[in-house]
Write an enzyme that holds these catalytic residues in place. Structure first.
Site, PDB file in Angstrom:
ATOM      1  N   CYS A 285      33.397  43.978  29.444  1.00 25.80           N
ATOM      2  CA  CYS A 285      32.533  43.682  28.292  1.00 25.80           C
ATOM      3  C   CYS A 285      31.371  42.796  28.760  1.00 25.80           C
ATOM      4  O   CYS A 285      31.365  42.293  29.885  1.00 25.80           O
ATOM      5  CB  CYS A 285      33.335  42.996  27.184  1.00 25.80           C
ATOM      6  SG  CYS A 285      33.792  41.282  27.537  1.00 25.80           S
TER       7      CYS A 285
ATOM      8  N   ASN B 273      44.615  41.547  29.424  1.00 26.85           N
ATOM      9  CA  ASN B 273      44.115  41.038  28.160  1.00 26.85           C
ATOM     10  C   ASN B 273      45.274  40.474  27.338  1.00 26.85           C
ATOM     11  O   ASN B 273      46.407  40.937  27.420  1.00 26.85           O
ATOM     12  CB  ASN B 273      43.316  42.094  27.390  1.00 26.85           C
ATOM     13  CG  ASN B 273      44.091  43.348  27.040  1.00 26.85           C
ATOM     14  OD1 ASN B 273      44.814  43.906  27.860  1.00 26.85           O
ATOM     15  ND2 ASN B 273      43.927  43.820  25.816  1.00 26.85           N
TER      16      ASN B 273
ATOM     17  N   GLU C 118      45.737  39.344  23.393  1.00 22.13           N
ATOM     18  CA  GLU C 118      45.166  39.253  22.053  1.00 22.13           C
ATOM     19  C   GLU C 118      45.776  38.101  21.271  1.00 22.13           C
ATOM     20  O   GLU C 118      46.807  37.541  21.656  1.00 22.13           O
ATOM     21  CB  GLU C 118      45.392  40.564  21.304  1.00 22.13           C
ATOM     22  CG  GLU C 118      44.628  41.720  21.907  1.00 22.13           C
ATOM     23  CD  GLU C 118      44.819  43.028  21.176  1.00 22.13           C
ATOM     24  OE1 GLU C 118      44.062  43.948  21.466  1.00 22.13           O
ATOM     25  OE2 GLU C 118      45.722  43.144  20.318  1.00 22.13           O
TER      26      GLU C 118
ATOM     27  N   CYS D 163      40.128  38.389  27.716  1.00 20.23           N
ATOM     28  CA  CYS D 163      39.973  39.660  28.423  1.00 20.23           C
ATOM     29  C   CYS D 163      40.699  39.617  29.769  1.00 20.23           C
ATOM     30  O   CYS D 163      40.913  38.542  30.342  1.00 20.23           O
ATOM     31  CB  CYS D 163      38.500  39.949  28.675  1.00 20.23           C
ATOM     32  SG  CYS D 163      37.541  40.251  27.176  1.00 20.23           S
TER      33      CYS D 163
ATOM     34  N   CYS E 279      32.384  39.296  29.953  1.00 23.27           N
ATOM     35  CA  CYS E 279      33.062  39.295  31.254  1.00 23.27           C
ATOM     36  C   CYS E 279      32.101  39.609  32.392  1.00 23.27           C
ATOM     37  O   CYS E 279      32.255  39.101  33.500  1.00 23.27           O
ATOM     38  CB  CYS E 279      34.242  40.257  31.245  1.00 23.27           C
ATOM     39  SG  CYS E 279      35.637  39.574  30.318  1.00 23.27           S
TER      40      CYS E 279
ATOM     41  N   GLU F 140      39.604  40.496  32.695  1.00 23.13           N
ATOM     42  CA  GLU F 140      38.763  39.945  33.758  1.00 23.13           C
ATOM     43  C   GLU F 140      38.766  38.419  33.739  1.00 23.13           C
ATOM     44  O   GLU F 140      38.794  37.780  34.790  1.00 23.13           O
ATOM     45  CB  GLU F 140      37.318  40.458  33.615  1.00 23.13           C
ATOM     46  CG  GLU F 140      37.190  41.958  33.713  1.00 23.13           C
ATOM     47  CD  GLU F 140      37.367  42.692  32.387  1.00 23.13           C
ATOM     48  OE1 GLU F 140      36.932  43.850  32.298  1.00 23.13           O
ATOM     49  OE2 GLU F 140      37.938  42.116  31.420  1.00 23.13           O
TER      50      GLU F 140
END
Length: 144
Positions: free
Chosen positions: A90, A46, A48, A57, A93, A59
Protein backbone atom coordinates in the site's frame (compact mmCIF):
# COMPACT_ATOMS: atom_id res chain seq x y z
CA UNK A 1 22.33 -8.60 -7.47
CA UNK A 2 19.95 -10.91 -5.62
CA UNK A 3 20.28 -14.56 -6.61
CA UNK A 4 17.40 -17.00 -6.93
CA UNK A 5 18.22 -18.71 -3.62
CA UNK A 6 17.62 -15.39 -1.84
CA UNK A 7 14.35 -14.88 -3.72
CA UNK A 8 13.25 -18.42 -2.86
CA UNK A 9 14.06 -17.87 0.83
CA UNK A 10 12.13 -14.62 0.81
CA UNK A 11 9.17 -16.25 -0.92
CA UNK A 12 9.07 -19.10 1.58
CA UNK A 13 9.26 -16.67 4.51
CA UNK A 14 6.52 -14.42 3.09
CA UNK A 15 4.24 -17.39 2.44
CA UNK A 16 4.82 -18.73 5.97
CA UNK A 17 4.11 -15.26 7.41
CA UNK A 18 0.90 -15.02 5.38
CA UNK A 19 -0.31 -18.24 6.98
CA UNK A 20 -0.04 -16.54 10.39
CA UNK A 21 -1.90 -13.37 9.36
CA UNK A 22 -4.73 -12.23 11.62
CA UNK A 23 -7.43 -11.05 9.24
CA UNK A 24 -10.83 -11.95 10.75
CA UNK A 25 -12.60 -8.93 9.21
CA UNK A 26 -11.35 -8.69 5.64
CA UNK A 27 -10.13 -12.29 5.31
CA UNK A 28 -7.38 -10.72 3.16
CA UNK A 29 -4.15 -12.26 4.43
CA UNK A 30 -0.79 -10.84 3.37
CA UNK A 31 2.76 -11.91 4.13
CA UNK A 32 5.98 -10.01 3.51
CA UNK A 33 9.66 -10.79 3.81
CA UNK A 34 12.66 -8.48 3.67
CA UNK A 35 16.33 -9.26 3.07
CA UNK A 36 18.67 -7.03 5.06
CA UNK A 37 22.26 -5.96 4.51
CA UNK A 38 23.56 -8.89 6.58
CA UNK A 39 21.70 -11.46 4.46
CA UNK A 40 19.02 -12.09 7.09
CA UNK A 41 15.37 -12.62 6.18
CA UNK A 42 12.65 -10.91 8.23
CA UNK A 43 8.99 -11.82 7.85
CA UNK A 44 5.77 -10.09 8.78
CA UNK A 45 2.04 -10.57 8.38
CA UNK A 46 -0.95 -8.28 8.47
CA UNK A 47 -2.74 -7.98 11.81
CA UNK A 48 -6.23 -6.50 11.71
CA UNK A 49 -8.02 -4.80 14.55
CA UNK A 50 -11.73 -4.19 15.21
CA UNK A 51 -10.82 -0.48 15.16
CA UNK A 52 -9.97 -0.70 11.45
CA UNK A 53 -7.30 2.00 11.12
CA UNK A 54 -5.32 0.40 13.93
CA UNK A 55 -4.28 -2.68 11.96
CA UNK A 56 -0.72 -3.38 10.82
CA UNK A 57 0.34 -4.27 7.29
CA UNK A 58 2.63 -7.23 6.61
CA UNK A 59 5.41 -4.97 5.35
CA UNK A 60 5.32 -2.91 8.55
CA UNK A 61 5.58 -6.08 10.62
CA UNK A 62 8.58 -7.24 8.59
CA UNK A 63 10.20 -3.82 9.00
CA UNK A 64 9.77 -4.02 12.77
CA UNK A 65 11.44 -7.44 12.77
CA UNK A 66 14.30 -6.10 10.62
CA UNK A 67 14.94 -3.15 12.93
CA UNK A 68 14.65 -5.33 16.05
CA UNK A 69 17.36 -7.61 14.62
CA UNK A 70 19.65 -4.63 14.01
CA UNK A 71 19.03 -4.30 10.27
CA UNK A 72 19.08 -0.85 8.72
CA UNK A 73 18.97 -1.50 4.98
CA UNK A 74 16.55 -3.51 2.84
CA UNK A 75 18.21 -5.29 -0.06
CA UNK A 76 15.11 -7.05 -1.47
CA UNK A 77 11.43 -7.49 -0.59
CA UNK A 78 8.68 -9.99 -1.34
CA UNK A 79 4.94 -9.51 -0.76
CA UNK A 80 2.52 -12.44 -0.96
CA UNK A 81 -1.24 -12.07 -1.22
CA UNK A 82 -4.14 -13.54 -3.16
CA UNK A 83 -6.14 -11.28 -5.43
CA UNK A 84 -7.36 -10.79 -8.96
CA UNK A 85 -4.55 -8.26 -9.36
CA UNK A 86 -1.03 -8.67 -7.95
CA UNK A 87 -0.88 -7.48 -4.31
CA UNK A 88 1.67 -4.68 -4.07
CA UNK A 89 2.52 -2.71 -0.91
CA UNK A 90 0.00 0.00 0.00
CA UNK A 91 1.05 3.64 -0.24
CA UNK A 92 1.95 3.90 3.43
CA UNK A 93 4.11 0.79 3.28
CA UNK A 94 5.86 2.04 0.17
CA UNK A 95 6.92 5.09 2.18
CA UNK A 96 7.93 2.90 5.15
CA UNK A 97 10.11 0.76 2.86
CA UNK A 98 11.69 3.95 1.48
CA UNK A 99 13.05 4.77 4.93
CA UNK A 100 15.34 1.73 4.72
CA UNK A 101 15.91 1.42 0.96
CA UNK A 102 16.67 3.50 -2.07
CA UNK A 103 14.75 3.76 -5.31
CA UNK A 104 16.42 0.66 -6.77
CA UNK A 105 14.95 -1.73 -4.17
CA UNK A 106 13.58 -4.78 -6.03
CA UNK A 107 10.14 -5.84 -4.81
CA UNK A 108 8.71 -9.13 -6.06
CA UNK A 109 5.02 -9.91 -5.80
CA UNK A 110 3.70 -13.47 -5.50
CA UNK A 111 0.67 -15.54 -4.62
CA UNK A 112 0.12 -19.23 -3.86
CA UNK A 113 0.85 -20.17 -7.46
CA UNK A 114 4.10 -18.27 -8.03
CA UNK A 115 5.57 -14.92 -9.00
CA UNK A 116 3.12 -12.25 -10.22
CA UNK A 117 5.56 -9.44 -10.95
CA UNK A 118 8.60 -7.43 -9.97
CA UNK A 119 8.92 -3.68 -9.47
CA UNK A 120 11.48 -1.27 -8.13
CA UNK A 121 10.53 1.00 -5.27
CA UNK A 122 10.94 3.91 -7.71
CA UNK A 123 8.24 2.46 -9.96
CA UNK A 124 5.87 2.05 -7.02
CA UNK A 125 6.78 5.35 -5.31
CA UNK A 126 8.06 7.82 -7.92
CA UNK A 127 9.79 11.02 -6.83
CA UNK A 128 9.81 9.75 -3.25
CA UNK A 129 10.75 11.65 -0.11
CA UNK A 130 13.40 9.94 2.01
CA UNK A 131 16.09 10.36 4.64
CA UNK A 132 18.47 12.15 2.26
CA UNK A 133 15.99 15.02 1.99
CA UNK A 134 16.68 15.74 5.65
CA UNK A 135 20.45 16.03 5.22
CA UNK A 136 21.97 19.49 5.20
CA UNK A 137 24.02 20.61 2.22
CA UNK A 138 27.23 20.09 4.24
CA UNK A 139 26.29 16.40 4.70
CA UNK A 140 25.27 16.68 8.34
CA UNK A 141 22.00 15.24 9.56
CA UNK A 142 19.29 17.89 9.79
CA UNK A 143 18.99 17.24 13.55
CA UNK A 144 22.67 18.29 14.09
Amino acid sequence: MIDESHWNSLLAAARAAREQAYAPYSRFRVGAALLDEAGRVHGGCNVENAAYPEGVCAEAGALSALVLAGGRQIIAAVVVGEGAEPVTPCGGCRQKLREFADATLPIRIADGQGWRGEHTLAALLPASFGPTHLTKKDGRDAAS
